[in-house]
Write a protein that holds these residues in place. Structure first.
Motif, PDB file in Angstrom:
ATOM      1  N   ALA A 160     -25.296   5.509  42.111  1.00 46.39           N
ATOM      2  CA  ALA A 160     -24.177   5.004  42.901  1.00 46.39           C
ATOM      3  C   ALA A 160     -23.617   6.036  43.870  1.00 46.39           C
ATOM      4  CB  ALA A 160     -23.060   4.520  41.969  1.00 46.39           C
ATOM      5  N   SER A 161     -23.991   7.293  43.736  1.00 47.37           N
ATOM      6  CA  SER A 161     -23.428   8.338  44.593  1.00 47.37           C
ATOM      7  C   SER A 161     -24.416   9.490  44.710  1.00 47.37           C
ATOM      8  CB  SER A 161     -22.110   8.854  44.009  1.00 47.37           C
ATOM      9  OG  SER A 161     -22.351   9.554  42.787  1.00 47.37           O
ATOM     10  N   TRP A 162     -24.170  10.354  45.683  1.00 46.06           N
ATOM     11  CA  TRP A 162     -25.008  11.543  45.819  1.00 46.06           C
ATOM     12  C   TRP A 162     -24.837  12.461  44.616  1.00 46.06           C
ATOM     13  CZ3 TRP A 162     -29.141  12.222  48.459  1.00 46.06           C
ATOM     14  CH2 TRP A 162     -29.333  11.578  49.680  1.00 46.06           C
ATOM     15  N   GLU A 163     -23.627  12.578  44.101  1.00 43.56           N
ATOM     16  CA  GLU A 163     -23.426  13.436  42.929  1.00 43.56           C
ATOM     17  C   GLU A 163     -24.262  12.955  41.747  1.00 43.56           C
ATOM     18  OE1 GLU A 163     -21.969  16.337  42.385  1.00 43.56           O
ATOM     19  OE2 GLU A 163     -21.514  16.450  44.516  1.00 43.56           O
ATOM     20  N   GLU A 164     -24.358  11.641  41.586  1.00 38.92           N
ATOM     21  CA  GLU A 164     -25.196  11.108  40.517  1.00 38.92           C
ATOM     22  C   GLU A 164     -26.664  11.403  40.793  1.00 38.92           C
ATOM     23  OE1 GLU A 164     -26.095   6.883  38.164  1.00 38.92           O
ATOM     24  OE2 GLU A 164     -24.487   6.982  39.674  1.00 38.92           O
ATOM     25  N   ARG A 165     -27.059  11.295  42.041  1.00 42.79           N
ATOM     26  CA  ARG A 165     -28.440  11.619  42.401  1.00 42.79           C
ATOM     27  C   ARG A 165     -28.757  13.087  42.098  1.00 42.79           C
ATOM     28  NH1 ARG A 165     -28.842   8.499  48.294  1.00 42.79           N
ATOM     29  NH2 ARG A 165     -29.556   6.479  47.460  1.00 42.79           N
ATOM     30  N   PHE A 166     -27.842  13.963  42.472  1.00 43.25           N
ATOM     31  CA  PHE A 166     -28.069  15.388  42.207  1.00 43.25           C
ATOM     32  C   PHE A 166     -28.211  15.641  40.696  1.00 43.25           C
ATOM     33  CE2 PHE A 166     -25.443  16.161  46.263  1.00 43.25           C
ATOM     34  CZ  PHE A 166     -26.580  16.172  47.055  1.00 43.25           C
ATOM     35  N   ALA A 167     -27.370  14.990  39.906  1.00 45.11           N
ATOM     36  CA  ALA A 167     -27.423  15.185  38.450  1.00 45.11           C
ATOM     37  C   ALA A 167     -28.745  14.672  37.875  1.00 45.11           C
ATOM     38  CB  ALA A 167     -26.246  14.463  37.787  1.00 45.11           C
ATOM     39  N   ILE A 168     -29.215  13.525  38.363  1.00 47.77           N
ATOM     40  CA  ILE A 168     -30.484  12.967  37.893  1.00 47.77           C
ATOM     41  C   ILE A 168     -31.638  13.898  38.257  1.00 47.77           C
ATOM     42  CG2 ILE A 168     -32.145  11.088  38.234  1.00 47.77           C
ATOM     43  CD1 ILE A 168     -29.663   9.251  38.646  1.00 47.77           C
ATOM     44  N   ALA A 169     -31.635  14.373  39.505  1.00 47.68           N
ATOM     45  CA  ALA A 169     -32.701  15.262  39.968  1.00 47.68           C
ATOM     46  C   ALA A 169     -32.692  16.572  39.198  1.00 47.68           C
ATOM     47  CB  ALA A 169     -32.549  15.522  41.461  1.00 47.68           C
ATOM     48  N   GLU A 170     -31.497  17.119  38.976  1.00 50.65           N
ATOM     49  CA  GLU A 170     -31.400  18.378  38.240  1.00 50.65           C
ATOM     50  C   GLU A 170     -31.917  18.223  36.814  1.00 50.65           C
ATOM     51  OE1 GLU A 170     -28.122  21.831  38.041  1.00 50.65           O
ATOM     52  OE2 GLU A 170     -27.443  19.941  37.156  1.00 50.65           O
ATOM     53  N   ALA A 171     -31.584  17.111  36.176  1.00 52.66           N
ATOM     54  CA  ALA A 171     -32.061  16.869  34.815  1.00 52.66           C
ATOM     55  C   ALA A 171     -33.584  16.757  34.772  1.00 52.66           C
ATOM     56  CB  ALA A 171     -31.409  15.604  34.260  1.00 52.66           C
ATOM     57  N   ALA A 172     -34.159  16.076  35.774  1.00 51.71           N
ATOM     58  CA  ALA A 172     -35.618  15.940  35.817  1.00 51.71           C
ATOM     59  C   ALA A 172     -36.285  17.291  36.017  1.00 51.71           C
ATOM     60  CB  ALA A 172     -36.015  14.975  36.940  1.00 51.71           C
ATOM     61  N   LEU A 173     -35.740  18.100  36.918  1.00 50.66           N
ATOM     62  CA  LEU A 173     -36.305  19.430  37.162  1.00 50.66           C
ATOM     63  C   LEU A 173     -36.185  20.316  35.924  1.00 50.66           C
ATOM     64  CD1 LEU A 173     -34.984  20.172  40.774  1.00 50.66           C
ATOM     65  CD2 LEU A 173     -37.291  19.452  40.126  1.00 50.66           C
ATOM     66  N   ALA A 174     -35.006  20.294  35.293  1.00 55.36           N
ATOM     67  CA  ALA A 174     -34.783  21.127  34.106  1.00 55.36           C
ATOM     68  C   ALA A 174     -35.721  20.722  32.970  1.00 55.36           C
ATOM     69  CB  ALA A 174     -33.325  21.022  33.661  1.00 55.36           C
ATOM     70  N   ARG A 175     -35.922  19.427  32.809  1.00 56.21           N
ATOM     71  CA  ARG A 175     -36.809  18.935  31.753  1.00 56.21           C
ATOM     72  C   ARG A 175     -38.250  19.407  31.980  1.00 56.21           C
ATOM     73  NH1 ARG A 175     -35.686  14.113  32.517  1.00 56.21           N
ATOM     74  NH2 ARG A 175     -37.494  13.404  33.726  1.00 56.21           N
ATOM     75  N   ARG A 176     -38.706  19.303  33.205  1.00 52.38           N
ATOM     76  CA  ARG A 176     -40.077  19.711  33.504  1.00 52.38           C
ATOM     77  C   ARG A 176     -40.210  21.237  33.485  1.00 52.38           C
ATOM     78  NH1 ARG A 176     -43.371  15.589  34.904  1.00 52.38           N
ATOM     79  NH2 ARG A 176     -44.914  17.158  35.540  1.00 52.38           N
ATOM     80  N   HIS A 177     -39.157  21.940  33.876  1.00 51.33           N
ATOM     81  CA  HIS A 177     -39.192  23.400  33.849  1.00 51.33           C
ATOM     82  C   HIS A 177     -39.305  23.901  32.409  1.00 51.33           C
ATOM     83  CE1 HIS A 177     -37.539  27.549  34.109  1.00 51.33           C
ATOM     84  NE2 HIS A 177     -38.196  27.561  35.250  1.00 51.33           N
TER      85      HIS A 177
END
Length: 282
Positions: free
Chosen positions: A139-156
């Motif tokens: 619903a927002s860019w902040e939510e997008r950033f949080a989703i992307a960060e979680a995906a990156l952290a998980r794969r890292h």
């Protein structure tokens, strides 16, 4: 080759959103872009010492490289990607810049230089589709950033880290703005020059020499874009002379230092990537 629009026009056409807080994963920067205009975007990419992941939220983004390869939608651009252009209309996308040290673990592969444009799905498989669906539904860019960060952290966390010696060499290159001898780095790491060369190349996708040149070019390009003369940039950047700077800029960007100084691709950097500086350090 000329850039399709002025730097001033390029900066004015984008709504840019950045995260409201620093990310948890060092060496990662994010920015959201939305095109304010309806005419065609046609931008030459200026190489940057990071791997760039672009997640497209529309259906009009097209990335092509010097080999003739075209990628529509979400794409990954490797280090020093050569002659790459971005085209499209009504573009809305999320860009993530990953230090090559981080990218090795997050993407699960090193990306070759010289025109590498790869579909995100080719690297992440089904996980790419799931992540993109979540980002589009946010619903927002902040939510997008949080989703992307979680995906990156998980794969890292699940990925394979680079050798500590390779990470050390990269950080020293960035700290010195590319002005460091490879023999010195190898000695400090306790490796032979040959071993550092081979491991660095296999894990980050560039030889140590080419990586140092890319970091030095990045600093020079931003100094040129800030209005400094080519002569002063060459003198402070560790180039032998102005002709040496000219050759390096042509080799990386395919245009002259004068054209790089006016490059639309760099016009948004102080807004979109201010938190990263001019190179990914980790």
């Amino acid at each position: 080759m000329q850039y399709a629009e002025s730097a001033r026009d390029a900066a004015a056409r984008w709504d840019i959103t950045t995260p409201s807080r620093p990310g948890r994963l060092p060496g990662v920067g994010m920015a959201g872009f939305r095109d304010r205009r309806t005419d065609l975007v046609d931008l030459q990419v200026v190489p940057y010492p990071a791997v760039t992941v672009v997640v497209d939220f529309g259906d009009g983004l097209l990335v092509d490289d010097v080999s003739g390869r075209q990628q529509r939608g979400s794409a990954v651009l490797g280090l020093a990607p050569g002659s790459v252009r971005v085209h499209g209309r009504d573009i809305e996308c999320l860009q993530m810049r990953l230090s090559p040290v981080v990218a090795h673990a997050v993407l699960g592969a090193s990306l070759e230089s010289g025109g590498a444009v790869v579909a995100l799905e080719d690297l992440w498989g089904r996980d790419a589709g799931r992540t993109q669906e979540q980002l589009r539904a946010a619903a927002s860019w902040e939510e997008r950033f949080a989703i992307a960060e979680a995906a990156l952290a998980r794969r890292h966390a699940a990925g394979r880290a680079v050798d500590p010696e390779v990470g050390y060499a990269w950080r020293q290159m960035v700290a010195s703005r590319g002005q460091v001898r490879i023999e010195q780095l190898a000695a400090e790491a306790g490796w032979s020059r040959k071993r550092l060369w081979a491991r660095f190349r296999s894990q980050l996708g560039l030889t140590p020499k080419r990586a140092a040149q890319l970091v030095r070019f990045d600093h020079a390009a931003h100094r040129l874009a800030a209005g400094h003369s080519a002569a002063s940039v060459a003198a402070e950047g560790g180039y032998v002379d102005q002709s040496h700077l000219h050759r390096d800029v042509m080799a990386f960007a395919g245009v002259t230092p004068t054209a790089v100084a006016a490059a639309p691709w760099l016009a948004v950097d102080d807004v979109a990537w201010a938190a990263l500086g001019h190179a990914s350090k980790t």
